[in-house]
Design a protein around this motif. Structure first.
Motif, PDB file in Angstrom:
ATOM      1  N   SER A  40      19.684 -33.527   5.474  1.00 39.81           N
ATOM      2  CA  SER A  40      21.015 -33.750   6.065  1.00 39.81           C
ATOM      3  C   SER A  40      21.069 -33.219   7.494  1.00 39.81           C
ATOM      4  N   THR A  89      26.464 -36.447   6.444  1.00 33.88           N
ATOM      5  CA  THR A  89      27.023 -36.498   5.098  1.00 33.88           C
ATOM      6  C   THR A  89      26.990 -37.948   4.634  1.00 33.88           C
ATOM      7  N   LYS A  96      29.682 -38.711   9.249  1.00 32.41           N
ATOM      8  CA  LYS A  96      29.825 -39.178   7.871  1.00 32.41           C
ATOM      9  C   LYS A  96      29.389 -40.629   7.803  1.00 32.41           C
TER      10      LYS A  96
END
Length: 101
Positions: free
Chosen positions: A81, A21, A43
């Motif tokens: 992703s 992400t 992340k």
């Protein structure tokens, strides 16, 4: 949380299945585990532009596993992703221990 299904032992290296992400407020690894996709979540603060998120990904993994960035390569998903990353010189059991630790 068991990360083992996201890791594969390749002998002299391991591969890790990741779900990335980019553009998050705070970088975090491991952020969690997606049991349906069998991927470890990460992340990143960098945007997914001009390879910045991929660069941050490699640096984050190197810091976490305490290895050189040259030992890490994105094997698939460089523009996605969902990525597969190969890490040379890291043993499977050590990686599992560090992730669960």
């Amino acid at each position: 949380m068991s990360f083992q299904n996201a890791l594969k032992d390749k002998g002299d290296s391991i591969t890790i299945e990741l779900e990335v992400t980019p553009g998050s407020r705070k970088a975090s690894f491991p952020e969690g585990y997606n049991q349906w996709r069998q991927r470890i979540e990460i992340k990143l603060t960098a945007a997914a532009q001009k390879g910045k998120a991929n660069e941050e990904l490699i640096n984050s993994l190197a810091d976490f596993f305490k290895i050189n960035t040259a030992s890490i390569a994105i094997r698939s998903g460089a523009r996605s992703s969902k990525k597969t990353v190969e890490i040379k010189g890291l043993e499977y059991d050590e990686a599992v221990r560090m992730l669960e630790g």
